[in-house]
Scaffold this active site. Structure first.
Site, PDB file in Angstrom:
ATOM      1  N   ASP A   1      -4.141  58.662 -40.700  1.00  0.00           N
ATOM      2  CA  ASP A   1      -5.064  59.227 -39.720  1.00  0.00           C
ATOM      3  C   ASP A   1      -4.454  60.315 -38.843  1.00  0.00           C
ATOM      4  O   ASP A   1      -5.063  60.699 -37.844  1.00  0.00           O
ATOM      5  CB  ASP A   1      -5.602  58.086 -38.826  1.00  0.00           C
ATOM      6  CG  ASP A   1      -6.947  58.428 -38.219  1.00  0.00           C
ATOM      7  OD1 ASP A   1      -7.663  59.255 -38.792  1.00  0.00           O
ATOM      8  OD2 ASP A   1      -7.276  57.855 -37.166  1.00  0.00           O
TER       9      ASP A   1
ATOM     10  N   CYS B   1     -26.271  51.468 -49.559  1.00  0.00           N
ATOM     11  CA  CYS B   1     -27.053  51.498 -48.320  1.00  0.00           C
ATOM     12  C   CYS B   1     -28.553  51.333 -48.577  1.00  0.00           C
ATOM     13  O   CYS B   1     -29.273  50.809 -47.722  1.00  0.00           O
ATOM     14  CB  CYS B   1     -26.821  52.815 -47.578  1.00  0.00           C
ATOM     15  SG  CYS B   1     -25.196  52.945 -46.805  1.00  0.00           S
TER      16      CYS B   1
ATOM     17  N   CYS C   1     -31.883  51.218 -45.991  1.00  0.00           N
ATOM     18  CA  CYS C   1     -31.477  50.783 -44.648  1.00  0.00           C
ATOM     19  C   CYS C   1     -31.068  51.972 -43.795  1.00  0.00           C
ATOM     20  O   CYS C   1     -30.382  52.882 -44.256  1.00  0.00           O
ATOM     21  CB  CYS C   1     -30.310  49.800 -44.754  1.00  0.00           C
ATOM     22  SG  CYS C   1     -29.674  49.233 -43.156  1.00  0.00           S
TER      23      CYS C   1
ATOM     24  N   SER D   1     -17.924  58.414 -29.414  1.00  0.00           N
ATOM     25  CA  SER D   1     -16.481  58.380 -29.660  1.00  0.00           C
ATOM     26  C   SER D   1     -15.854  59.748 -29.406  1.00  0.00           C
ATOM     27  O   SER D   1     -14.787  59.850 -28.787  1.00  0.00           O
ATOM     28  CB  SER D   1     -16.202  57.922 -31.093  1.00  0.00           C
ATOM     29  OG  SER D   1     -16.501  56.559 -31.241  1.00  0.00           O
TER      30      SER D   1
ATOM     31  N   CYS E   1     -17.087  53.866 -29.498  1.00  0.00           N
ATOM     32  CA  CYS E   1     -18.387  53.214 -29.641  1.00  0.00           C
ATOM     33  C   CYS E   1     -18.411  52.476 -30.966  1.00  0.00           C
ATOM     34  O   CYS E   1     -17.987  53.017 -31.990  1.00  0.00           O
ATOM     35  CB  CYS E   1     -19.502  54.263 -29.584  1.00  0.00           C
ATOM     36  SG  CYS E   1     -21.179  53.621 -29.801  1.00  0.00           S
TER      37      CYS E   1
END
Length: 377
Positions: free
Chosen positions: A133, A187, A190, A215, A240
């Site tokens: 990251d 997904c 949804c 965020s 968040c």
């Protein structure tokens, strides 16, 4: 050692170091994701995160980052919470901190373990580089290509086994390892994650406008948070979890087993009043070894002041008093906005008039003028 045997050795070593998800892909597997990134950058959806632009070509094509790489090993570490993180949103006088930041900083933990796993590659005569990251690597598309999960409509990785709660790490290597099959997008129709976003940060499914994301606003954005978005932040002061927590696939998730990533009691739902009083030394002490420390005390207290303004608790206005004289303009400005929402009308106008006359920072003066206009209206 054959490529398949080496892959099995890496998988076993990864499991021994606590990684619960493992997969392999090739460096050319995320070409489409790279194109989507460049499109988002062209639209300005990265906000002030210039570092996304600086090495966009490396992100778009891992082969540009390291031409010698032949395989990418993706590893996932489960950090599933032992509680519903949305419960903190109901305690308006307390803070909501993103689950991933309530324990030790995952960067430090995972990078060391990736190096241990990569040791198997070195022993077999192959070069390797590890990333967590902090380099221009698109971990989520690579993880999807390696079969760890799929990128949901909220753009985050979703795992059938771990839901939304996986920290990702990548090992680039010169070894040619058998790749895994990409995971299927599950997904369906949804849209729970999209509907859960408090700031409507998703222009469309699978697209994120960081400029509206909580965020981004509470972590990456250094200046004043746009006035129209402040009320939507509620008591979220660092990150968040709403779109992550809303995902139905979390019903299969388990609580993370790594104790260093577990939530500290002091960071679950700390009192806003106490956080507002933090000086730099107190901030660094409270968030030692935490990812929160990266934003610094001033940006953090800015967020706390906005949360106090959203609390509806007039008793917290006294915690804002000292912040009106804070050396940081971004703290002073947020505190002006907050106190204008909590202070009794009879005291706001004279306070604003006095402070406006003495304030030298343009952004803070604008906040005081807005407070006066609000009172006049």
């Amino acid at each position: 050692m054959t490529p398949s045997a080496l892959k099995d050795e890496l998988r076993a070593r990864a499991a021994s170091y606590g990684f619960e998800a493992f997969g392999v892909t090739t460096p050319d597997a995320v070409v489409a994701a790279g194109a989507r990134l460049l499109e988002a950058l062209a639209l300005g959806r990265h906000g002030s995160m210039a570092w996304l632009e600086d090495r966009a070509q490396w992100r778009a094509d891992p082969r540009a980052l390291w031409p010698e790489a032949r395989s990418v090993v993706l590893l996932g570490l489960n950090y599933g919470p032992d509680h519903d993180p949305r419960a903190a949103l109901e305690r308006a006088s307390h803070a909501a901190i993103s689950v991933y930041a309530q324990g030790d900083d995952y960067h430090d933990l995972i990078k060391g373990r990736l190096k241990q796993v990569a040791g198997a590659l070195a022993s077999a005569g192959h070069a390797a580089k590890v990333f967590v990251d902090t380099a221009p690597v698109m971990e989520k598309p690579l993880a999807a290509a390696a079969g760890l999960g799929w990128q949901g409509k909220h753009t985050n990785l979703v795992s059938r086994a771990h839901g939304s709660w996986l920290f990702l790490g990548a090992i680039f290597t010169t070894a040619e390892l058998p790749p895994d099959e990409a995971e299927t997008d599950r997904c369906g129709s949804c849209r729970a994650c999209l509907d859960a976003c408090p700031t409507d940060a998703f222009p469309a499914p699978y697209q994120l406008d960081a400029r509206r994301c909580v965020s981004y606003l509470t972590i990456e954005h250094a200046g004043p948070i746009p006035r129209e978005l402040r009320p939507k932040l509620g008591n979220r002061i660092y990150g968040c979890d709403d779109c992550l927590a809303a995902c139905p696939w979390n019903k299969f998730a388990e609580t993370g087993r790594e104790m260093r990533l577990a939530a500290r009691d002091a960071l679950r739902t700390p009192e806003l009043r106490r956080l507002a009083a933090l000086d730099d030394a107190g901030f660094r002490a409270l968030f030692a070894k935490s990812a929160v420390k990266r934003i610094g005390r001033d940006r953090f207290v800015r967020n706390v002041a906005i949360a106090i303004g959203n609390s509806g608790d007039a008793s917290l206005a006294e915690a804002l008093g000292p912040l009106l004289d804070d050396p940081s303009p971004v703290v002073r400005g947020a505190s002006v906005w907050a106190i204008a929402r909590l202070a009794p009308p009879a005291t706001l106008a004279p306070l604003a008039a006095r402070r406006l006359a003495a304030e030298t920072d343009g952004d803070v003066r604008a906040e005081w003028r807005a407070a006066l206009d609000q009172e006049a209206a």
